[in-house]
Design an enzyme around this catalytic site. Structure first.
Site, PDB file in Angstrom:
ATOM      1  N   ASP A   1       0.868  -1.173   0.000  1.00 52.70           N
ATOM      2  CA  ASP A   1       0.000   0.000   0.000  1.00 52.70           C
ATOM      3  C   ASP A   1       0.914   1.235   0.000  1.00 52.70           C
ATOM      4  O   ASP A   1       2.126   1.141   0.205  1.00 52.70           O
ATOM      5  CB  ASP A   1      -0.967  -0.013   1.186  1.00 52.70           C
ATOM      6  CG  ASP A   1      -2.204   0.830   0.867  1.00 52.70           C
ATOM      7  OD1 ASP A   1      -2.119   1.693  -0.026  1.00 52.70           O
ATOM      8  OD2 ASP A   1      -3.252   0.649   1.508  1.00 52.70           O
TER       9      ASP A   1
HETATM   10  C1  NOJ Z   1      -4.007   3.914  -0.039  1.00 51.71           C
HETATM   11  C2  NOJ Z   1      -5.206   3.022   0.069  1.00 51.71           C
HETATM   12  O1  NOJ Z   1      -5.188   2.322   1.299  1.00 51.71           O
HETATM   13  C3  NOJ Z   1      -5.336   2.017  -1.064  1.00 51.71           C
HETATM   14  O2  NOJ Z   1      -6.572   1.382  -0.952  1.00 51.71           O
HETATM   15  C4  NOJ Z   1      -5.177   2.696  -2.377  1.00 51.71           C
HETATM   16  O3  NOJ Z   1      -5.338   1.758  -3.409  1.00 51.71           O
HETATM   17  C5  NOJ Z   1      -3.821   3.359  -2.434  1.00 51.71           C
HETATM   18  N1  NOJ Z   1      -3.709   4.356  -1.368  1.00 51.71           N
HETATM   19  C6  NOJ Z   1      -3.536   4.024  -3.772  1.00 51.71           C
HETATM   20  O4  NOJ Z   1      -4.335   5.128  -3.931  1.00 51.71           O
END
Ligand code: NOJ
Length: 739
Positions: free
Chosen positions: A288
């Protein structure tokens, strides 16, 4: 063009890895976003946040000058990019990668396409309330068609986090509290995004996220720690990921959280032993955003450098951030702290996905014309309307107040969400535009007869103290019915949007109380991204329509339900508590030694009910269904067999309607305490007035097991109770033995 065959691409991957420099390899294991040059005096992160919450329009955002890292692409140093939107831009960058870099490796363009692209569908939690996996597959397919036309190859969806905590803002992005239903929906969404053929121009890679148990943070607070037994992890939180792997998901995203002290980003047990070893996942894992670096903040690595080593060695293939892998891997690879074979394996997995997608043969999958033709086309809007009305859950309908007649004299439409486009889109509608949205007010106006008077008054803001309640009451007091549209804004759910309090925010409850005093029928339409605590509304409103955030066709879909053009059929996938104090609350809780009862020393509260306000699986219709004659094909079954469960369901009302027939099981005695009920099957049927159907559901006895202390999946012999009914609280009951 010839598509690369499997054998062919494995050889080509080996050849590429042989030729690649360390820097080129590292380029493949990093996902970069175009960096924004300061605009409006904001940092790139602040800009993106403003875009996500709608304070900057996508058009304004597009105009901001940014660095697309063309030089690094030319040097073969960029393998994946997030946030590049549009056929022209993505083709332009791809051309540099394919035609100007040394090895011509195509870039993978990713984006959060969570519930539709420009045709924004209901939030995932809402769609799940339809209990229609095939339709959810179709909405994911349409999202893939639109996103791929805009140059996107990869979505960071579906979110598969089972969650039982309404405080957590990201319940909006998932399929609710039940593992069985969430697993079926996981497979549908993966198949929708990826299609039958990953190399089709209309398919995009899915990403099963957030691996894993991100939906169970302590206190419901986003990014917080997760502490749970390994059995609970395997029984409750992992199965949707296993289902996604079985459905062929190409990528997985590791979660921000730690589990029992080990961050998911660096968790070898989860990333390697379970995901690849047990489930056979053969795609790649992305972190993430910035989560590798954050392992050092967790205190699980002394510094970022060590975090990078731990992550890649645990089986994490791609770092979603600019700095971490890119800056911290080279020296460790050069001095042998990390073996180059570990990096090669990550690169191999990423290249394999690019080959499977056909990107080497067909790097430009779209153009401007296609983009314009596909996006927001009528066919997509039709599906959006149907999906939206099927996502609605009717929670109350006193004296058959609904459906309303279209020829009423005067309808008062009130509330801060009634004439509101932005907040119908819900969280993560990055490309969605409020002007594409049919608001609830316009949907109602469109549906009623031309001489029906529709008056609108906002009443108050969603949050804060600003109100004009007195004026609203004056406008509404001579109407035939008041339709009050209240709830949450888009930004009140989603990432980093946990709430301490899950009541209606601001002055909205006060507004409803004043409206109630007029004595007029009060229809409450809820717009929200999580279950809310609504005991007063439940007691006092004449009817309650839970509409969640339904996307671009919100107003039409809600009007279809309010005026009877569609008979609501949705059922809750998340329990509605009376009070936030009951949270986490879910129907499939383990049996206690002292189940709530009349006497004091049982599992309950002294100042409120233990039972929820609305249980999992609950939802009304404009007709009634009667259940009778439940029967089982056998009373004793072996572990590998199937049990046929039949029940007669009759439509005893005056209109045709759909019913979701639900089957639950309780393992009465087991070597581990079992949930009081677990969903194990369902069927959605349509019945005409007076029609009776014998509904049969096949129960696979193999699904009745759980994980023992050695993480072996076991189905135990003995007595089981089985229930078939309209929700998790009511139903007919039988029993059988597994022998
Ligand atoms: C953080 C989020 O937790 C995740 O779900 C997302 O896909 C990513 N950022 C990218 O934007």
């Amino acid at each position: 063009m010839n598509k690369s065959s499997k054998k062919d691409y494995e050889i080509r991957i080996d050849e590429l890895i042989y030729k690649m420099t360390l820097a080129e390899k590292i380029g493949q294991v990093v996902q970069l976003s175009p960096s924004l040059f300061g605009a409006f005096g904001l940092t790139p992160d602040e800009l993106i946040e403003k875009l996500v919450i709608g304070e900057i329009s996508p058009e304004e955002f597009e105009k901001i000058d940014r660095n697309y890292h063309e030089d690094e692409i030319r040097q073969g140093l960029i393998g994946a990019m997030g946030g590049v939107i549009g056929a022209e831009k993505s083709n332009e960058l791809q051309k540099i990668a394919v035609e100007e870099s040394r090895l011509g490796i195509p870039i993978l363009f990713g984006l959060d396409v969570i519930h539709g692209f420009r045709t924004v569908f209901p939030i995932p939690l809402a769609e799940a309330c339809s209990w229609e996996p095939e339709l959810m597959r179709e909405t994911a397919r349409i999202a893939a068609k639109e996103a791929s036309a805009a140059g996107i190859h990869w979505t960071f969806a579906p979110m598969l986090d089972v969650s039982r905590d309404a405080r957590w803002g990201r319940v909006a992005e998932g399929a609710g509290e039940d593992t069985f239903l969430a697993s079926i929906i996981a497979a549908s969404r993966v198949k929708g995004f990826q299609g039958e053929d990953l190399s089709s121009d209309e398919s995009i890679l899915a990403c099963a996220k957030h691996y894993v148990a991100y939906g169970a943070p302590v206190g419901g607070r986003d990014y917080n720690t997760v502490d749970m037994s390994l059995q609970a992890l395997h029984d409750i939180y992992l199965p949707p990921f296993e289902a996604a792997v079985q459905a062929g998901v190409a990528t997985v995203m590791s979660a921000f959280n730690d589990i029992n002290g080990v961050p998911c980003t660096t968790n070898k047990y989860l990333l390697t032993d379970v995901l690849r070893g047990m489930y056979g996942f053969d795609g790649f894992v992305v972190s993430d955003a910035n989560s590798v670096a954050e392992c050092a903040i967790h205190g699980y690595a002394e510094a970022r450098k060590e975090a990078s080593k731990k992550a890649i060695e645990a089986g994490l293939d791609m770092d979603m951030s600019k700095g971490t892998f890119a800056e911290d891997l080279p020296s460790q690879l050069e001095d042998g702290t990390i073996s180059e074979e570990v990096l090669n394996e990550a690169v191999r997995r990423i290249l394999r996905v690019k080959f499977k997608m056909g990107l080497f043969d067909n790097p430009y999958r779209t153009d401007k014309d296609k983009e314009e033709k596909v996006i927001l086309c009528n066919e997509h809007l039709k599906v959006a309307r149907d999906m939206a009305r099927r996502s609605i859950v009717l929670l109350k309908n006193e004296n058959e107040m609904l459906p309303l007649k279209k020829n009423l004299k005067k309808i008062a439409v009130v509330g801060p969400l009634a004439d509101n486009g932005t907040d119908m889109l819900g969280t993560w509608a990055i490309v969605g535009r409020s002007e594409d949205v049919v608001t609830i007010l316009s949907g109602i106006k469109e549906a009623v007869d031309s001489d029906t008077e529709v008056v609108y008054s906002k009443g108050c803001e969603i949050e804060g103290d600003k109100e004009e309640i007195k004026k609203t009451i004056e406008d509404a007091s001579d109407s035939d019915v008041i339709i009050a549209v209240v709830g949450e804004s888009s930004e009140m759910s989603g990432e980093a949007a946990s709430r301490i309090d899950i009541n209606l925010p601001g002055k909205q409850l006060e507004l409803l109380k004043e409206l109630h005093k007029t004595g007029k029928p009060l229809v409450v339409v809820l717009v929200n991204g999580r279950p809310l605590s609504i005991p007063w509304i439940s007691e006092n409103a004449t009817a309650i329509v839970e509409s969640w955030q339904l996307g671009v066709q919100s107003g039409n879909a809600i009007a279809d339900v309010l005026f009877g053009d569609y008979n609501p059929s949705g059922k809750l996938v998340s329990t509605f508590p009376y009070s936030v104090g009951q949270v986490p609350i879910y129907y499939n809780h383990p049996m206690t030694g002292r189940p709530a009862g009349k006497i004091k020393f049982t599992s309950k509260y002294i100042d409120g009910p233990a039972e929820p306000l609305y249980p999992f699986g609950f939802g009304l219709s404009y007709t009634n269904f009667e259940y009778s004659n439940m029967s089982l094909s056998a009373n004793k079954v072996t572990k590998d067999s199937k049990l046929k469960v039949s029940v007669d369901v009759k439509n005893t009302g005056k209109v045709q309607g759909e019913e979701i027939v639900q089957l639950y099981v309780y393992d009465v005695v087991a070597s581990r305490v079992r949930p009081v009920k677990e969903l194990k099957g369902f069927k959605k049927i349509m019945l005409k007035p007076g029609q009776l159907e014998t509904v049969s559901i096949e129960l696979d006895i193999n699904t009745l097991g759980f994980h023992d202390e050695n993480m072996n999946y076991v189905v135990e012999e003995g007595l089981f109770k089985i229930y078939v009914g309209p929700n998790s609280r009511e139903g007919l009951e039988e029993e059988f033995y597994v022998i």
